[in-house]
Design a protein around this motif. Structure first.
Motif: not given
Ligand SMILES: [Fe+2]
Ligand SMILES: [Fe+2]
Length: 187
Positions: A177-184, A158-172
């Motif tokens: 969110t990064m901390a959640a992913r890194n912790a996992l 889920g976090l990967d999908l969110s991050i991919q979406f934000l990257l594609a939209e060139r959003r911050a």
């Protein structure tokens, strides 16, 4: 369903527009099945689901008014990304207007960005919000199945999908969110 829960549902739905009502009820349904699967408190799960988007329909100006009212210090993040603000104001409204307990307020607070070291309830709300029955994109269907097999793998996906979406939209991308992913990934 208990009387308290029925009252909460009616109160929340009364201040929610029709389209979002379907989503909120969908999240409540999904989180209940997830709570059963993973042994979470079903009452807390229901309250978290019902309250999670309680301020989402408000304008940015109304959100800021709530921040002033409840002494919420917003970061520039929440001020520019309206989507993030409703998690913060929603948690305050859950606490002060609906008397929700800490665990429920925290789940509302972190349902949009996630955070490092999420509780079971926080994970369930984050994921139920992602995969409820109103989400029809193909990734949501695959993610829903994964939610019942491996919760942390689903959260990471889920976090990967969110991050991919934000990257594609060139959003911050929010640091939580990064901390959640890194912790996992670094447990
Ligand atoms: Fe939300
Ligand atoms: Fe939502």
């Amino acid at each position: 369903m208990s009387n308290d829960l029925r009252e909460l549902r009616a109160a929340v739905l009364a201040r929610t527009d029709r389209r979002r009502r379907l989503h909120v009820l969908g999240v409540a349904q999904e989180i209940d099945t997830l709570a059963l699967r993973w042994g979470a408190d079903r009452g807390q799960a229901a309250r978290a689901a019902l309250l999670h988007d309680v301020t989402k329909g408000l304008t940015p100006a109304e959100q800021l008014k709530l921040c002033a009212k409840y002494d919420i210090v917003t970061q520039s993040w929440e001020r520019t990304e309206h989507k993030l603000m409703h998690a913060v104001t929603g948690a305050a409204v859950a606490r002060f207007e609906f008397g929700a307990e800490e665990a429920v307020c925290a789940a509302v607070r972190w349902h949009t960005t996630g955070r490092a070291g999420m509780t079971l309830l926080e994970k369930l709300l984050y994921l139920a919000d992602y995969v409820d029955a109103t989400r029809v994109f193909s990734e949501a269907r695959a993610l829903r199945a994964l939610c019942y097999e491996d919760l942390d793998a689903a959260l990471l996906r889920g976090l990967d999908l969110s991050i991919q979406f934000l990257l594609a939209e060139r959003r911050a991308i929010h640091p939580d969110t990064m901390a959640a992913r890194n912790a996992l990934l670094t447990r």
